[in-house]
Design an enzyme around this catalytic site. Structure first.
Site: not given
Ligand code: NDP
Length: 688
Positions: A263, A302
């Site tokens: 990720e 994020c």
């Protein structure tokens, strides 16, 4: 002053059952707001090969001996215990630069993820150690050779390499599915904020709830950790794309085909619909959401919105309203109650973000905020990593590169105009894969065009409008039940997503063979497997006595026209196919009046139910009901009911039993098929 006493604490790693310090003092970690030293971190002296082996040999077998429900209960107890300690975590979290609201996401969001997996695990997984994947594949006409896909936990260790921004949530959101699947883990938090991860791990281990070896912690650099990963291990990574690429191509990962979930950074967007002009509720919601995403956790999320894509005609208004709103966000000491945004994680991170803003200005102009001169309501602008929100505007985003390419990991977003929905989709796609994009519109056609156009480039898309405004969980919140991850630049990984996340730690295997043997492996009866009919009615048996394969083949019952008419009149279901011979015949599926499907199901219950009080407590539903052939007046029904799966419930005196139910007619053809779901007492035949 005692110099020794004032030295920051050396963080410890938990390796092979022991807390240990690094070989040296190592790197000094500083408070994001004051610059004061908080801790020292070093991983020197750790034998990583031995640590991984310890997890595989000690933690793995202990976890695999537990059922899914036992592991779920363990997660729940863990979550309860951590929740009781939360204030200790909040106190330390301030040093990362997090305000109370930021810390809530990290701390209670992380604990909430444990709770969520605990509850989903008990509701969606069986109380066994094997997970079934899909249905039975029949491979022979006579049912002597069939197959079932199963999932079993990998027998290695999960290595979690985490980012600095959410030291608690980032760890717990990965641990929940890992432990539920039955895999041990070794966690390597980002050094910058490892002190909070270390404290949470200490408290987890203090509970004594996890089997020894189920959780280890590395504080400090990974060193040769990945050199030792093997074919049954799983590696997850959250952080920068550059590091991620390096790790993904590590020889041990490539050579052993290690499952790798990544990720990485992501240029998430928010799109204002063409219908959402200034003055509409959607416009206001959009402004609020962009401002919140830019400032929450000082934009170090994020999922934060980096690209704000808006109709050209509304951009001036957007710049004005958003700029004004951002200018009012009180920046300062995260411990100060009046502060809404704290500093970035470190002075180094601030320099990094300033450099990325400079990159963005090759294509965009700053329209709000000054990256060079922080305006604070409290705290020290030089000692702390403070940065006010910076809004940029890029007039020709189709021709620009940096705005679709450069991630400034802080309170920074760029507004870009579009003219048509097609163009908006194209701009979103230029991010080359993101975790999440949100679309603000009240128009179903716009929602459809935008979402379908951008979905292949995202792990999650949120649609915002006035109807969902109050209940919406927002653009930036990954949720335990929803996929978190994205294709392409976002890393190509997928975390969370409920049980999808658990499956990452398990191997899918197709098991083929004689149905009786496949059933023995899966614990679930299938067609062709041995069954025991003719004994005591299985409804008279408690869970202690009942066995998978116990069966009853009932007496018969002939369906009369009066039954159909009575049922129609009684229920009010007078659909023509049950009531009128001529129109029923004209229907392509029927040769005349047919019995209601629900009448067939009701008559079937009448045939298989054993009426006296007993261990069967309740029928809580049916699964997979299909009517396979019409039932005409004069047809004779018979039911075959087979105990398919037994799932005792923990901490309760009953469990769930799934029964395979087949209703056939006088020719032996199956007219209806479904699973009957019941609750059955663990003990007692109910005759006392
Ligand atoms: P890094 O990629 O440098 O670090 C992420 C994790 O990987 C840390 O735990 C780090 O450990 C570890 N790591 C670094 N190098 C190696 C290596 N060679 N082998 C094994 N592990 C390694 O990212 P940062 O945390 O420093 O953040 C940098 C940038 O990443 C941010 O500015 C942002 O752009 C992006 N980012 C993206 C996030 C997202 O979720 N999408 C989250 C956080 C950051 P250590 O800390 O000890 O170096």
């Amino acid at each position: 002053m005692n110099a020794v006493a004032d030295r920051p604490r050396r963080l410890e790693s938990y390796i092979a059952g022991t807390w240990m310090r690094g070989a040296k003092d190592g790197v000094t970690l500083c408070d994001a707001a004051t610059g004061a030293p908080v801790a020292l971190v070093d991983s020197g002296g750790i034998d990583f090969a031995a640590a991984l082996a310890y997890g595989r040999e000690k933690g793995g077998p202990a976890l695999r001996r537990m059922s899914f429900h036992e592991r779920a209960m363990m997660l729940k107890a863990l979550a309860q215990s951590l929740m009781e300690r939360k204030e200790e975590f909040y106190a330390l979290s301030t040093a990362t630069g997090a305000t109370r609201a930021d810390s809530w996401i990290d701390i209670e969001g992380g604990i909430g993820t444990l709770f969520s997996y605990a509850s989903k695990g008990r509701r969606e997984l069986p109380n066994s150690r094997v997970l079934l994947d899909g249905g039975v594949e029949t491979l022979s006409r006579d049912n002597t050779f069939s197959a079932q896909h199963i999932l079993t936990p990998f027998q290695g260790i999960a290595v979690h390499i985490n980012a600095f921004n959410f030291p608690s949530w980032g760890m717990l959101e990965k641990l929940a599915p890992t432990l539920l699947a039955g895999m041990p883990a070794i966690v390597k938090p980002a050094s910058q904020t490892a002190y909070l991860a270390e404290l949470v791990v200490r408290r987890i281990l203090d509970t004594g709830l996890l089997p020894e070896g189920a959780l280890q912690l590395v504080c400090g650099s990974s060193r040769d950790l990945l050199d030792h990963v093997g074919d049954q291990d799983v590696v997850t990574f959250t952080g920068s794309a550059t590091t991620g690429r390096k790790l993904k191509t590590h020889p041990a990962i490539v050579g052993n085909s290690v499952r790798f979930t990544m990720e990485a950074d992501s240029l998430n967007a928010a799109v204002l619909g063409l219908d959402a002009a200034p003055g509409t509720e959607e416009f206001d919601l959009f402004v609020r959401e962009v401002a919140r995403e830019m400032t929450s956790k000082a934009g170090q999320k994020c999922t934060a919105i980096r690209r704000v894509i808006a109709p050209r005609a509304h951009c001036d208004a957007l710049v004005a309203v958003l700029g004004e709103r951002l200018a009012k966000v009180p920046l300062g000491d995260p411990a100060d109650e009046n502060v809404r945004m704290g500093p970035l994680a470190s002075l180094g991170q601030r320099e990094e973000v300033r450099a990325r803003i400079r990159d963005l200005t090759t294509d965009a102009e700053i329209v709000a905020g000054d990256p060079a001169r922080p305006q604070l309501v409290s705290g020290d602008a030089e000692a702390g990593a403070f940065l006010n929100p910076v809004l940029l505007y890029c007039d020709r985003p189709g021709a620009a590169r940096s705005v679709h390419d450069v991630e400034a990991f802080g309170p920074v977003s760029t507004i870009m105009p579009y003219d048509t929905a097609e163009e908006a989709v194209e701009l979103v796609r230029r991010g080359r894969g993101s975790l999440v994009t949100s679309v603000f519109t009240a128009d179903p056609d716009i929602a459809q065009e935008l979402v379908i156009g951008m979905a292949p480039f995202h792990g999650r898309v949120m649609i915002g409008n006035r109807l969902s405004a109050k209940s919406s969980t927002g653009h930036g919140s990954p949720l335990p039940g929803l996929v978190h991850g994205g294709p392409g630049r976002a890393g190509g990984g997928e975390e969370l997503g409920g049980m999808r996340g658990v499956r990452h730690y398990m191997q899918r295997t197709a098991v083929q063979g004689a149905p009786g043997l496949v059933s023995a492996v899966t614990g679930r009866w299938m067609e062709g497997a041995p069954a025991r009919a003719g004994g005591e009615h299985p409804f008279r048996k408690s869970l202690a006595e009942l066995r998978v394969g116990d069966q009853i083949v009932t007496a018969t019952r002939t369906v009369r026209l009066e039954d159909i008419e009575h049922f129609a009149e009684f229920t009010g279901d007078t659909f023509y196919a049950h009531m009128d011979e001529e129109t029923a015949r004209a229907n392509p599926f029927f040769d005349g009046r047919v019995a209601h499907g629900y009448l067939v199901v009701s008559l079937a219950a009448g045939l298989f139910v054993d009426p006296a009080p007993g261990p069967v407590l309740a029928n809580y539903g049916v699964d997979g009901l299909r009517f396979l052939a019409p039932v005409y007046p004069g047809d004779t029904l018979r039911v075959r009911l087979t105990c398919k799966e037994i799932s005792p419930r923990m901490n309760a005196d009953y469990g769930e039993v799934r029964w395979d139910c087949r209703v056939s007619n006088q020719t032996g053809a199956t007219v209806a098929q479904y699973d009957v779901l019941t609750m059955v007492a663990k003990t007692g035949s109910g005759e006392e």
